[in-house]
Structures are given as structure tokens and as C-alpha cells.
Design a protein around this motif. Structure first.
Motif, mmCIF file in Angstrom:
data_model
loop_
_atom_site.group_PDB
_atom_site.id
_atom_site.type_symbol
_atom_site.label_atom_id
_atom_site.label_comp_id
_atom_site.label_asym_id
_atom_site.label_seq_id
_atom_site.Cartn_x
_atom_site.Cartn_y
_atom_site.Cartn_z
ATOM 1 N N VAL A 118 0.863 -1.205 -0.070
ATOM 2 C CA VAL A 118 0.077 0.018 -0.059
ATOM 3 C C VAL A 118 1.129 1.259 -0.163
ATOM 4 O O VAL A 118 1.651 1.612 0.941
ATOM 5 N N ASN A 119 0.881 2.003 -1.031
ATOM 6 C CA ASN A 119 1.759 3.100 -1.138
ATOM 7 C C ASN A 119 0.984 4.349 -1.070
ATOM 8 O O ASN A 119 1.575 5.478 -1.582
ATOM 9 N N SER A 163 5.206 9.970 17.319
ATOM 10 C CA SER A 163 6.573 9.456 18.085
ATOM 11 C C SER A 163 7.082 8.197 17.605
ATOM 12 O O SER A 163 8.278 7.919 18.153
ATOM 13 N N SER A 164 6.254 7.408 17.317
ATOM 14 C CA SER A 164 6.488 5.894 17.011
ATOM 15 C C SER A 164 5.955 5.693 15.530
ATOM 16 O O SER A 164 5.102 5.157 15.445
ATOM 17 N N PRO A 165 6.662 6.128 14.438
ATOM 18 C CA PRO A 165 6.058 6.391 13.219
ATOM 19 C C PRO A 165 6.257 5.054 12.273
ATOM 20 O O PRO A 165 5.928 5.247 11.063
ATOM 21 N N MET A 166 7.172 4.086 12.796
ATOM 22 C CA MET A 166 7.387 2.878 12.183
ATOM 23 C C MET A 166 6.810 1.665 13.113
ATOM 24 O O MET A 166 7.369 1.671 14.325
ATOM 25 N N ALA A 179 4.163 -1.009 8.915
ATOM 26 C CA ALA A 179 3.688 0.301 8.512
ATOM 27 C C ALA A 179 4.636 1.545 8.663
ATOM 28 O O ALA A 179 5.518 1.557 9.744
ATOM 29 N N ILE A 180 4.611 2.493 8.061
ATOM 30 C CA ILE A 180 5.432 3.570 8.345
ATOM 31 C C ILE A 180 4.456 5.064 7.811
ATOM 32 O O ILE A 180 3.814 4.875 6.725
ATOM 33 N N ILE A 181 4.432 5.991 8.680
ATOM 34 C CA ILE A 181 3.586 7.010 8.247
ATOM 35 C C ILE A 181 4.499 8.358 8.587
ATOM 36 O O ILE A 181 5.726 8.437 8.964
ATOM 37 N N PRO A 182 3.852 9.446 8.085
ATOM 38 C CA PRO A 182 4.476 10.755 8.367
ATOM 39 C C PRO A 182 5.098 11.119 9.879
ATOM 40 O O PRO A 182 4.297 10.646 10.647
ATOM 41 N N GLY A 188 2.347 10.254 2.762
ATOM 42 C CA GLY A 188 1.261 9.720 3.705
ATOM 43 C C GLY A 188 1.614 8.409 3.905
ATOM 44 O O GLY A 188 2.561 7.687 3.625
ATOM 45 N N PRO A 189 0.625 7.761 4.707
ATOM 46 C CA PRO A 189 1.021 6.452 5.330
ATOM 47 C C PRO A 189 1.050 5.429 4.479
ATOM 48 O O PRO A 189 0.563 5.486 3.492
#
Length: 453
Positions: A118-119, A163-166, A179-182, A188-189
Motif C-alpha cells: 500500500v503506497n 512519536s513512533s512512526p514505524m 507500516a510507516i507514517i508521516p 502519507g501512510p
């Protein structure tokens, strides 16, 4: 591994397809603009009349049926100008939204899908038969995608925020999720799902699919039974875990096996298996349990075999020490492109442990601990193959010496884009041949070509 394991290994079909073509499974489940409007309307009304907290406490089949019955009633009340097929698609989509992972549910239901990438809300790829395909599955927006990511990670007691984006997590079926988010993901996520295989493979399946030769398979069977330490090396998605799973099936059923993984994937069939899994830190940054902690602890659990899903860091030192102190027959995997690179990777990871070894001493530890390096690769036709089996002979000066026993000899490309070639013995009889046969294990010298060292 993931989805149908046969599809992961035998990916010769559908070669040469257009990577950007929408996947059929996704096209069949997409909603038209009118259907999307009615889905939003019925979904919003369901939220006002149903107790979702109660829905979460009853059996999934009953919950889905209750959602479907209520949805039909609402569609009837609204006199929705939709035919039966349109109504069923809307109700299925609402079910997936409430009970599952929304737009991803049809992809997860397709056993041929190996990976879901999911890009962003508008770009979702899948891997089928070793090929990437762009689907027409869509999330509504970033917030919709974030809601699904939150649902996944909270289900395993983890979190993802600024604070914990991965985060690494897994689905109920064992599929691995990252998952990795801004702010780390600029656009974007994003999320990647590595499907979990519910189909158990045997070595005969790998032979049938052309992933390994019968001779090499017999050698691997003998070395696992003969308690040699085996390192399986390969790139991402090359089939390391699949081969590890198959090789672990050769471990005798009367032995105690301890497995250590970041995300439980191995499907050992022996009766005496202890499964251990690492744990990330909690919200306060405490409670982390690393692979190194588990390897150390496993030595106190009286294991006959230690199987580490993948060595990635400091645990490499403890794994080597275990192999060198009586825990023969250990199996593990590592990310590397060649057998020689695999040893270099192990050397680098040991240095992460913070203990300084002279180079020669460290390499002596590696050469005495690991007996065999098995290299797997995914070729451009999408197929996974075993491409090399190398024995570690010892040291010459500061260099670890190796002998390649089997090598994949590439012969070209077929008309349909398939890689042509064969895994062949090099003619070198390994030094461990005498040890294996002395233990009563049949390993004909002819498998190697019969040329003595």
C-alpha cells in the motif's frame, strides 16, 4: 512466507505480464461511484443503530450476518435504486469495513496474493506469481488508511503515531505487516503485508516446481539429519523462510526444537517445539525483548536444535557461540546475495554486540560454527530457486575457505521470459561426507560427482 506457498515458488505462469495491469481479484470487487455513495449512507446509518462494541464480542460469522441483515433492511427502507448484485457488493464492502481491513479484505481472501503493498490510499500493488500488479483497490483517503493501520497494530498491542512512526505487526493469520507514517513517509501512510502461507510445502514440492534439484534436496535432507549447522542466505522475498521451513521438517521428531522469530512464521510439524517471539518496547520505551535475549535464554531451555528465523544484529554472536558449544544442527537465515557475502554479514553483525574480536579470531569462530551456506534467489521471471550450496572448509591465514558443492548454471531466457538453467553438482565431494555417513545416514558420493577433494 505467505499466500499459497506453491504460488510463491512456482511463478513460471503469467510471465511477461504488464506490471501496471489491474489485478482481476481487485477489479471484481471495486465499487462504482453510485455504489460508494450508498455504502457511505448505509454504513453511517448502521453506526447509529448497531452497538459495535457488542458486535466485537460475538462470533465473527454471526456478527457479519447481523451486519448484512441490518444493511438489507436499511437498503429496503431507503428504496435504493440498486440491483441485487450491486446491493451484495455494498453489503460485502460494509462487512469488510466493520469486521475486517476494509478494501484489503478481497486481496487477503485471494490465496494467490503473496504481498500487498500500500503506497498510499490511491496506489495498492500486489504480488502474484512473482509479478507486481497494480490493483484498482482504493482507500477513501489518508485518514481511512490510518484507521486500518491503527486497527492492525492495536490488535497486537502496538502503536503507531508521530512519536513512533514505524511499526511491525502481524495479522491473525500470521501475515507480517510493516507500516510507516508521516513524518517519515513523505507522501502519507504506507503499509506492506507479507502474506502467511497456510499451505505446508515439502521438499518434493520444491523439486516439482524446479526450485531445487533432487540431488541437492537429498544432500540437505542428510545434512539436517546429520546435525550440521546450516545458514540459508538470500535477498528479500527469495524464499529463505520457505526453505528453512522445509529443511526443519527433516529434524527427527524425538528432538526438542526452540524457534526464535521476530514474527512467528515457521510451521514446524514436530511434536516438541517451543516457539519464542521478540517483543518491541511499550509506549514508555520499556519491556523490549530482543532476539539476542531469546537466543541467550534458549540455551537454558535444553534445546536439541535452535532455529532462528533470521539473524539481523547482535544475536549473531550468541548464535555462533551456541553452534560452537554443542548445539549442533542449528538453522538460521540471513539477508545476503552470495555465500561469501553471508559470512561477511555475520561478521558485521557480531561487531554490533560491542565485543571487539581480532579479525582472525572472529572468522575462526564463524568457520567452526557454520558448516553449510545455502543460497537462494528470486530471478527476474519471478521464480525462487536454490542457486548454490557451499561448504565451509576452515581457514587459510585470515580467510575463510569455502567449496561450492552445487551451483545453478544459467543457460538463457525462454520465449515466454523464463530463466533457463539447472542446479548442478560441481564435482567436489564435501569434507562432511565421511562424518554424515559415519552417523549411519545414506549420502551417495555420486550426488556430488564423485571427484574426491
Amino acid at each position: 512466507m505467505v499466500a499459497s506457498a506453491k504460488e510463491l515458488i512456482n511463478t513460471s505462469a503469467n510471465r511477461g505480464g504488464n506490471p501496471s495491469a489491474p489485478a482481476e481479484s481487485a477489479r471484481a470487487t471495486s465499487l462504482s461511484p453510485v455504489e460508494k455513495e450508498w455504502k457511505v449512507k448505509i454504513h453511517d446509518r448502521l453506526l447509529t443503530i448497531m452497538d459495535l462494541a457488542l458486535i466485537g464480542t460475538i462470533e465473527e460469522g454471526r456478527a457479519r450476518e447481523q451486519i448484512r441483515v441490518s444493511g438489507r433492511q436499511l437498503l429496503d427502507q431507503e428504496s435504493a435504486p440498486l440491483n441485487v448484485e450491486q446491493r451484495e457488493r455494498i453489503l460485502q464492502s460494509i462487512e469488510d469495513e466493520v469486521m475486517g481491513l476494509g478494501p484489503l479484505e478481497p486481496l487477503l481472501a485471494d490465496s494467490k496474493v503473496a504481498d500487498i503493498l500500500v503506497n498510499g490510499p490511491d496506489q495498492i500493488y500486489i504480488e502474484k506469481r512473482g509479478r507486481l500488479e497494480l490493483t484498482d483497490v482504493r482507500f477513501n483517503d489518508d485518514a481511512h488508511l490510518m484507521n486500518i493501520i491503527d486497527r492492525i497494530v492495536s490488535g497486537v498491542g502496538r502503536r503507531v503515531d508521530e512519536s513512533s512512526p514505524m511499526v511491525d505487526a502481524r495479522l491473525a493469520d500470521g501475515s507480517r505487516v510493516n507500516a510507516i507514517i508521516p513524518p517519515l513517509a513523505i507522501d502519507g501512510p504506507m503499509m506492506s503485508i507479507r502474506r502467511f502461507s497456510v499451505e505446508l510445502l515439502g521438499m518434493e514440492d520444491l523439486i516439482e516446481y524446479g526450485s531445487i534439484s533432487a540431488s541437492a534436496a537429498r544432500v540437505l535432507h542428510a545434512v539436517v539429519q546429520g546435525r550440521l549447522n546450516v545458514l540459508i542466505s538470500g535477498g528479500t522475498g527469495a524464499g529463505k523462510t520457505t526453505l528453512l521451513n522445509v529443511c526443519s521438517g527433516f529434524i527427527p521428531h524425538n528432538e526438542r526444537i526452540v524457534t526464535i522469530e521476530d514474527s512467528a512464521e515457521l510451521q514446524l510439524q514436530q511434536p516438541h517445539v517451543v516457539r519464542l517471539e521478540t517483543r518491541p518496547p511499550n509506549i514508555e520505551g520499556k519491556g523490549e525483548v530482543t532476539a539476542r535475549d531469546l537466543v541467550r535464554n534458549s540455551l537454558r531451555m535444553r534445546p536439541d536444535r535452535i532455529v532462528v528465523g533470521e539473524v539481523r544484529g547482535q544475536e549473531a554472536l550468541d548464535m555462533l557461540q551456541a553452534m560452537n558449544t554443542g548445539h549442533d544442527g542449528s538453522l538460521t537465515t540471513v539477508h545476503a546475495n552470495t555465500p561469501r557475502d553471508a559470512l561477511s554479514r555475520i561478521e558485521s553483525m557480531v561487531s554490533m554486540a560491542g565485543i571487539s574480536f581480532p579479525t582472525k579470531v572472529l572468522r575462526e569462530q564463524i568457520s567452526s560454527a557454520i558448516d553449510l551456506v545455502v543460497q537462494v534467489a528470486r530471478h527476474e521471471d519471478g521464480r525462487r530457486r536454490l542457486v548454490s550450496i557451499a561448504e565451509i572448509n576452515g581457514m587459510e591465514g585470515d580467510v575463510i575457505t569455502m567449496s561450492e558443492l552445487f551451483k545453478f548454471e544459467r543457460e538463457g531466457i525462454s520465449e515466454d521470459g523464463g530463466v533457463l538453467g539447472e542446479l548442478k553438482p560441481t564435482g567436489i565431494v564435501p569434507g562432511f561426507h565421511r562424518t554424515i555417513t559415519a552417523r549411519g545416514i545414506d549420502l551417495p558420493i555420486e550426488l556430488f560427482g564423485g571427484i574426491p577433494l
